[in-house]
Design a protein around this motif. Structure first.
Motif, PDB file in Angstrom:
ATOM      1  N   ARG A  14       0.837  -1.201   0.000  1.00 39.19           N
ATOM      2  CA  ARG A  14       0.000   0.000   0.000  1.00 39.19           C
ATOM      3  C   ARG A  14       0.873   1.252   0.000  1.00 39.19           C
ATOM      4  NH1 ARG A  14      -4.785  -0.739   4.237  1.00 39.19           N
ATOM      5  NH2 ARG A  14      -5.477  -2.280   2.715  1.00 39.19           N
ATOM      6  N   ASP A  26      -5.342   3.239  -4.281  1.00 40.64           N
ATOM      7  CA  ASP A  26      -5.852   3.842  -5.514  1.00 40.64           C
ATOM      8  C   ASP A  26      -7.152   4.611  -5.269  1.00 40.64           C
ATOM      9  OD1 ASP A  26      -3.930   1.681  -6.648  1.00 40.64           O
ATOM     10  OD2 ASP A  26      -4.506   2.874  -8.405  1.00 40.64           O
ATOM     11  N   ASP A  49       0.060  -3.105 -10.256  1.00 44.70           N
ATOM     12  CA  ASP A  49       0.270  -2.727  -8.848  1.00 44.70           C
ATOM     13  C   ASP A  49      -0.960  -2.096  -8.200  1.00 44.70           C
ATOM     14  OD1 ASP A  49       2.902  -3.581  -8.945  1.00 44.70           O
ATOM     15  OD2 ASP A  49       3.598  -1.651  -9.725  1.00 44.70           O
ATOM     16  N   GLN A  80       3.962   5.675  -5.603  1.00 43.48           N
ATOM     17  CA  GLN A  80       3.866   5.648  -7.063  1.00 43.48           C
ATOM     18  C   GLN A  80       2.819   6.651  -7.547  1.00 43.48           C
ATOM     19  OE1 GLN A  80       2.362   2.001  -9.130  1.00 43.48           O
ATOM     20  NE2 GLN A  80       4.416   1.220  -8.710  1.00 43.48           N
ATOM     21  N   GLU A 107      -3.811  -1.139  -6.022  1.00 39.90           N
ATOM     22  CA  GLU A 107      -4.068  -1.536  -4.631  1.00 39.90           C
ATOM     23  C   GLU A 107      -5.334  -0.783  -4.221  1.00 39.90           C
ATOM     24  OE1 GLU A 107      -4.201  -2.487  -0.727  1.00 39.90           O
ATOM     25  OE2 GLU A 107      -4.000  -0.389  -1.307  1.00 39.90           O
ATOM     26  N   ARG A 120       2.532   1.725  -3.390  1.00 37.89           N
ATOM     27  CA  ARG A 120       1.577   2.193  -4.390  1.00 37.89           C
ATOM     28  C   ARG A 120       1.229   3.673  -4.172  1.00 37.89           C
ATOM     29  NH1 ARG A 120      -0.011   1.901  -9.544  1.00 37.89           N
ATOM     30  NH2 ARG A 120      -2.267   2.064  -9.807  1.00 37.89           N
TER      31      ARG A 120
END
Ligand code: ZN
Ligand code: ZN
Length: 325
Positions: A34, A292, A286, A40, A288, A37
């Motif tokens: 988490r 997200d 990826d 990211q 999540e 992500r």
């Protein structure tokens, strides 16, 4: 009831083609994935990048505690009692919450603070939480779990939720799938009874191609067939919405094609008027759900404009309470 549970578990183990109904969180990676992500998503010119980086630090802190903590395990008899009544097996709404959750909260605050980069208002918030008495913290935890919006302190809530998430995710990683009852109530987590955040269509392994909704508290994922409302179970009036700016003369076919390509969509339901987000791992490996969902506020604005409301709040993003008299 016990017999029905045994039968269901037995049927699953006998039929290798059966859809795995649960996907339990992995203790070593759940919060780390988490955090990664969130970082990211914080890069791609996201308007709330700074906030997402802070939340990534919080998820990292959660992982550090989960990776090193000793287990909190509810009494066997309460597990059996809940199984017999088809109730969530370790309900979040309970009078028996382990007071150790507050120690987890203070550990989280220590780690976040040591990581540095606290803005002055945040440093103030951390100081305030440290000196808040146990009863007030417990009342906040109860209000959050019961979704009593008027009582929730939106600034403090993410940290309180983060501590509760560590405790309940800890429990989830220690419970056998075959022990988790089938609930009579749709739309809530069979493990802890909380609402899910978002859903994901997974790729790979036994979960390939199936859609799972993720619990906002204990991170357990449960299977919900696709094109069905994860809030009210309706299969009618389901529609998908994607971000991106439509051109003025966009046809219905072009709009559908654009939505089809999206890795993240909102799944709306005309029956209950709500939406939840859904991600496609074959388009964004990826993806999540928890991260997200938090990072895609633009989609929430779009859905609000379209007249839908969130089926449940994001546990790290509470609306300021407004009295709706
Ligand atoms: Zn749960
Ligand atoms: Zn619905």
């Amino acid at each position: 009831m016990v017999q029905r549970i045994l039968e269901a578990a037995k049927i699953e183990s006998l039929d290798p083609s059966a859809i795995p109904r649960l996907r339990m969180p992995e203790r070593g990676t759940v919060f780390a994935a988490r955090a990664a992500r969130l970082l990211q998503l914080a890069e791609a010119s996201n308007p709330i990048a700074g906030y997402l980086r802070l939340m990534a630090a919080l998820a990292d802190a959660q992982q550090r505690i989960l990776s090193t903590s000793t287990a909190l395990m509810p009494a066997r008899e309460s597990i059996e009692r809940n199984q017999q009544h088809s109730m969530p097996i370790v309900p979040a709404l309970t009078d028996e919450r382990d007071p150790a959750w507050r120690d987890v909260l203070f550990m989280l605050l220590d780690i976040i603070e040591a990581a540095g980069a606290l803005t002055p208002p945040l440093a103030q918030l951390v100081a305030r939480l440290r000196t808040t008495d146990a009863a007030t913290l417990d009342t906040q935890a109860d209000a959050i779990i019961a979704l009593r919006f008027a009582e929730i302190d939106p600034a403090a809530a993410p940290f309180i939720v983060a501590a509760l998430q560590v405790v309940w995710t800890d429990l989830a990683t220690r419970i056998a799938v075959s022990d988790v009852p089938y609930l009579d109530a749709p739309g809530v987590c069979p493990l802890c009874g909380s609402m899910p955040v978002a859903s994901i269509v997974r790729v790979g392994g036994t979960h390939d191609g199936y859609r799972y909704v993720q619990c906002g508290l204990c991170s357990t994922e449960w299977h919900v067939v696709r094109a069905k409302c994860s809030n009210c179970d309706s299969t009618k009036g389901i529609a998908y919405h994607a971000m991106g700016t439509p051109t003025d003369d966009e046809t219905e076919e072009q709009r559908a094609a654009r939505a089809k390509q999206a890795a993240l969509k909102a799944e709306s339901c005309d029956e209950c008027g709500t939406y939840r987000k859904i991600g496609y791992q074959d388009k964004a490996y990826d993806f999540e759900p928890y991260a997200d969902d938090l990072a895609s506020l633009t989609l929430d604005l779009l859905m609000g404009d379209a007249g839908f409301r969130r089926a449940s709040p994001h546990p790290w993003l509470w609306p300021e309470h407004v009295d709706e008299a």
